[in-house]
Design a protein around this motif. Structure first.
Motif, mmCIF file in Angstrom:
data_model
loop_
_atom_site.group_PDB
_atom_site.id
_atom_site.type_symbol
_atom_site.label_atom_id
_atom_site.label_comp_id
_atom_site.label_asym_id
_atom_site.label_seq_id
_atom_site.Cartn_x
_atom_site.Cartn_y
_atom_site.Cartn_z
ATOM 1 N N ASN A 53 0.821 -1.205 0.000
ATOM 2 C CA ASN A 53 0.000 0.000 0.000
ATOM 3 C C ASN A 53 0.859 1.261 0.000
ATOM 4 O O ASN A 53 0.433 2.329 0.417
ATOM 5 C CB ASN A 53 -0.955 -0.002 1.203
ATOM 6 C CG ASN A 53 -0.214 0.056 2.532
ATOM 7 O OD1 ASN A 53 1.015 -0.063 2.573
ATOM 8 N ND2 ASN A 53 -0.952 0.238 3.606
ATOM 9 N N ARG A 54 2.085 1.122 -0.493
ATOM 10 C CA ARG A 54 3.021 2.244 -0.624
ATOM 11 C C ARG A 54 3.927 1.937 -1.815
ATOM 12 O O ARG A 54 3.920 0.813 -2.319
ATOM 13 C CB ARG A 54 3.831 2.424 0.665
ATOM 14 C CG ARG A 54 4.616 1.192 1.082
ATOM 15 C CD ARG A 54 5.307 1.412 2.436
ATOM 16 N NE ARG A 54 6.102 0.250 2.827
ATOM 17 C CZ ARG A 54 5.616 -0.805 3.476
ATOM 18 N NH1 ARG A 54 4.323 -0.848 3.804
ATOM 19 N NH2 ARG A 54 6.410 -1.823 3.798
ATOM 20 N N PRO A 55 4.686 2.917 -2.311
ATOM 21 C CA PRO A 55 5.508 2.693 -3.501
ATOM 22 C C PRO A 55 6.396 1.456 -3.393
ATOM 23 O O PRO A 55 6.988 1.185 -2.346
ATOM 24 C CB PRO A 55 6.336 3.975 -3.596
ATOM 25 C CG PRO A 55 5.429 5.023 -3.019
ATOM 26 C CD PRO A 55 4.741 4.325 -1.870
ATOM 27 N N PHE A 56 6.470 0.726 -4.501
ATOM 28 C CA PHE A 56 7.283 -0.498 -4.542
ATOM 29 C C PHE A 56 7.953 -0.603 -5.909
ATOM 30 O O PHE A 56 7.588 0.094 -6.855
ATOM 31 C CB PHE A 56 6.420 -1.736 -4.266
ATOM 32 C CG PHE A 56 5.273 -1.935 -5.233
ATOM 33 C CD1 PHE A 56 5.422 -2.731 -6.363
ATOM 34 C CD2 PHE A 56 4.042 -1.325 -4.997
ATOM 35 C CE1 PHE A 56 4.374 -2.914 -7.251
ATOM 36 C CE2 PHE A 56 2.984 -1.504 -5.884
ATOM 37 C CZ PHE A 56 3.151 -2.302 -7.009
ATOM 38 N N MET A 57 8.946 -1.459 -6.009
ATOM 39 C CA MET A 57 9.646 -1.705 -7.259
ATOM 40 C C MET A 57 9.266 -3.066 -7.806
ATOM 41 O O MET A 57 8.989 -3.993 -7.043
ATOM 42 C CB MET A 57 11.157 -1.606 -7.063
ATOM 43 C CG MET A 57 11.629 -0.170 -6.871
ATOM 44 S SD MET A 57 13.359 -0.030 -6.412
ATOM 45 C CE MET A 57 13.267 -0.384 -4.669
ATOM 46 N N THR A 58 9.242 -3.174 -9.128
ATOM 47 C CA THR A 58 8.868 -4.428 -9.758
ATOM 48 C C THR A 58 9.848 -4.784 -10.866
ATOM 49 O O THR A 58 10.347 -3.901 -11.567
ATOM 50 C CB THR A 58 7.424 -4.352 -10.316
ATOM 51 O OG1 THR A 58 7.075 -5.605 -10.890
ATOM 52 C CG2 THR A 58 7.283 -3.271 -11.367
ATOM 53 N N PHE A 59 10.137 -6.070 -11.000
ATOM 54 C CA PHE A 59 11.065 -6.576 -12.003
ATOM 55 C C PHE A 59 10.426 -7.789 -12.668
ATOM 56 O O PHE A 59 9.982 -8.706 -11.975
ATOM 57 C CB PHE A 59 12.391 -7.003 -11.361
ATOM 58 C CG PHE A 59 13.043 -5.926 -10.544
ATOM 59 C CD1 PHE A 59 13.987 -5.081 -11.101
ATOM 60 C CD2 PHE A 59 12.699 -5.743 -9.209
ATOM 61 C CE1 PHE A 59 14.572 -4.073 -10.353
ATOM 62 C CE2 PHE A 59 13.278 -4.746 -8.446
ATOM 63 C CZ PHE A 59 14.228 -3.904 -9.023
ATOM 64 N N ILE A 60 10.372 -7.790 -14.000
ATOM 65 C CA ILE A 60 9.885 -8.958 -14.724
ATOM 66 C C ILE A 60 11.110 -9.715 -15.215
ATOM 67 O O ILE A 60 11.886 -9.205 -16.020
ATOM 68 C CB ILE A 60 8.990 -8.568 -15.912
ATOM 69 C CG1 ILE A 60 7.899 -7.601 -15.454
ATOM 70 C CG2 ILE A 60 8.377 -9.825 -16.544
ATOM 71 C CD1 ILE A 60 7.001 -8.117 -14.368
ATOM 72 N N LEU A 61 11.296 -10.923 -14.694
ATOM 73 C CA LEU A 61 12.500 -11.699 -14.941
ATOM 74 C C LEU A 61 12.210 -12.879 -15.854
ATOM 75 O O LEU A 61 11.222 -13.589 -15.667
ATOM 76 C CB LEU A 61 13.057 -12.228 -13.612
ATOM 77 C CG LEU A 61 13.122 -11.246 -12.435
ATOM 78 C CD1 LEU A 61 13.613 -11.957 -11.184
ATOM 79 C CD2 LEU A 61 14.025 -10.077 -12.773
ATOM 80 N N GLU A 62 13.079 -13.082 -16.865
ATOM 81 C CA GLU A 62 12.986 -14.254 -17.731
ATOM 82 C C GLU A 62 14.192 -15.120 -17.421
ATOM 83 O O GLU A 62 15.339 -14.668 -17.539
ATOM 84 C CB GLU A 62 12.966 -13.840 -19.200
ATOM 85 C CG GLU A 62 12.377 -14.871 -20.145
ATOM 86 C CD GLU A 62 13.329 -16.016 -20.449
ATOM 87 O OE1 GLU A 62 12.864 -17.125 -20.724
ATOM 88 O OE2 GLU A 62 14.558 -15.793 -20.409
ATOM 89 N N HIS A 63 13.952 -16.352 -17.003
ATOM 90 C CA HIS A 63 15.016 -17.129 -16.382
ATOM 91 C C HIS A 63 15.933 -17.848 -17.359
ATOM 92 O O HIS A 63 17.111 -18.016 -17.076
ATOM 93 C CB HIS A 63 14.396 -18.124 -15.385
ATOM 94 C CG HIS A 63 13.575 -17.450 -14.323
ATOM 95 N ND1 HIS A 63 14.144 -16.688 -13.321
ATOM 96 C CD2 HIS A 63 12.230 -17.378 -14.136
ATOM 97 C CE1 HIS A 63 13.185 -16.199 -12.549
ATOM 98 N NE2 HIS A 63 12.013 -16.599 -13.022
ATOM 99 N N SER A 64 15.435 -18.280 -18.528
ATOM 100 C CA SER A 64 16.297 -19.051 -19.425
ATOM 101 C C SER A 64 17.421 -18.199 -19.993
ATOM 102 O O SER A 64 18.538 -18.673 -20.188
ATOM 103 C CB SER A 64 15.472 -19.659 -20.564
ATOM 104 O OG SER A 64 14.920 -18.652 -21.382
ATOM 105 N N THR A 65 17.145 -16.924 -20.261
ATOM 106 C CA THR A 65 18.188 -16.020 -20.753
ATOM 107 C C THR A 65 18.744 -15.122 -19.652
ATOM 108 O O THR A 65 19.590 -14.279 -19.912
ATOM 109 C CB THR A 65 17.649 -15.124 -21.881
ATOM 110 O OG1 THR A 65 16.527 -14.385 -21.396
ATOM 111 C CG2 THR A 65 17.218 -15.951 -23.082
#
Length: 417
Positions: A390-402
């Motif tokens: 409920n407060r600012p957060f960081m997000t990362f979309i990770l692709e694992h094979s590469t």
């Protein structure tokens, strides 16, 4: 880390796309130097050669974007897309221009052949179809009618970057802009519709990269549990959001020394979303230490824990002109009269006039088609940890094979468009 499939019909839980356009205009330069590189075979996982460098570039870029962002503004971009576009540009660069591009990308210990081969391998892996995920990464080289880039450069674009080459009449600006925006919209499934707003009438070539991702949560949220809740943009500002809720066993890590809670939400594929939630009032401290080593350490420290997760449902868009930022990062000659792109043309002297980037992100409860199933989850008889975003957060979309960061950013206000 370096992280990238296809096929999903109907419902979506996460959709995002990004692209980078590099515009090249005629300019008179002072000199040309040729950068020679020896061909080398890097093996099956050639893409891993560039992945740690791309991760460093991703976080360096984040710090520059964050420094220029207004308070409470969302940051979202595709490090993969930007690195790919700049690597395409480097294939036609020579001399100091090439050196600056490679230095800023972190490729100083590599040669262009190694980088080309790495991206050739990555393109194959990233566009490999998967049953529950749609991931499309591609590139285009748009050439002014009558301009003839060197065949070797075009061959590199087609062979290593899966680049499609086509002509546009830039002397008809309104029709050219319409044609380019339609091309970009088609490639990004209508997520990015108006990136090209204007361009230098002297432009002879445009390099375009697009990244489109659509995935299903491995375990969807229940629509019935979503409810209106407050999200605190800062200590003085709050907005009302649709807060999704789910209780279960998640990959979780609490780094008390660095004031963060980390949760990994997997998709039905080889991708996942990593959420980094700083403690209240600790966003600046977390941003200051952010790098690939901390991400790797948090990822390696994850363990299954009983979590009561609350996460906002949102749709955001972010757009940025990267010219000034890339110059701050050391890519200076490419934008001026000292530019050396003799690997693209030996008849016309070229420079970069503009680098633009836009990315969108949508997150909601489910990514499933119409179906029915029954599951019984048995959890420990203990009170679950509460993770309330409920407060600012960081997000990362990770692709694992590469081992790639496909997307990353900071969600400061889920209601901002």
């Amino acid at each position: 880390m370096c992280f990238y499939g296809q096929a999903l019909k109907m419902c979506r839980i996460f959709a995002s796309c990004a692209l980078v356009a590099l515009l090249l205009a005629v300019v008179w330069a002072d000199h040309h130097h040729h950068h020679n590189s020896k061909h080398s075979h890097e093996g099956e996982m050639a893409c891993h050669i560039v992945s740690p460098h791309n991760a460093d570039f991703a976080f360096a870029l984040y710090k520059h974007l964050n420094a220029k962002a207004a308070a409470g503004k969302n940051i979202f971009y595709s490090p993969l897309g930007i690195s790919t576009a700049l690597s395409m540009l480097s294939a036609g660069a020579r001399g100091d221009t090439h050196t600056q591009l490679f230095s800023s990308l972190g490729y100083s210990t590599l040669n262009q052949t190694q980088v080309n081969e790495a991206y050739g391998h990555a393109m194959q892996m990233l566009n490999n179809s998967q049953e529950n995920q749609q991931l499309e990464v591609g590139n285009s080289v748009v050439v002014r009618t009558g301009f003839n880039p060197l065949p070797a450069f075009l061959n590199d674009m087609k062979q290593h970057f899966t680049g499609e080459v086509f002509n546009v009449d830039f002397q008809n600006p309104s029709e050219a802009k319409k044609q380019l925006n339609q091309h970009i919209a088609t490639k990004t499934h209508d997520k990015i519709k108006d990136l090209v707003k204007d361009f230098d009438p002297q432009m002879v070539m445009m390099l375009i990269n697009w990244v489109y991702f659509r995935g299903q949560w491995e375990r969807p949220f229940n629509h019935n549990l979503t409810a209106k809740r407050d999200f605190h943009v800062d200590e003085n500002t709050k907005v009302e959001v649709d807060m999704m809720r789910k209780t279960g066993r998640f990959d979780y890590y609490r780094d008390r020394a660095n004031f963060v809670t980390v949760v990994l939400l997997p998709y039905k594929s080889n991708t996942s979303m990593m959420i980094v939630l700083p403690d209240e009032g600790k966003m600046k401290e977390v941003e200051a230490l952010l790098n690939k080593d901390h991400i790797r350490n948090w990822h390696d420290s994850l363990y299954k824990n009983n979590i009561n997760l609350s996460m906002p449902k949102f749709s955001i868009s972010a757009e940025a002109s990267l010219d000034e930022i890339l110059m701050e990062m050391g890519i200076t000659d490419a934008f001026g009269d000292r530019a050396d792109f003799s690997g693209m043309s030996d008849e016309v002297k070229l420079k970069v006039s503009k680098v633009s980037h836009q990315a969108v992100l949508s997150v909601d409860e489910t990514g499933t088609e119409a179906a029915a199933a029954t599951t019984i989850e048995i959890i420990p008889m203990s009170l679950p940890e509460a993770v309330v975003m409920n407060r600012p957060f960081m997000t990362f979309i990770l692709e694992h094979s590469t081992k790639s960061f496909i997307f990353m950013g900071k969600i400061s206000n889920p209601t901002a468009q």
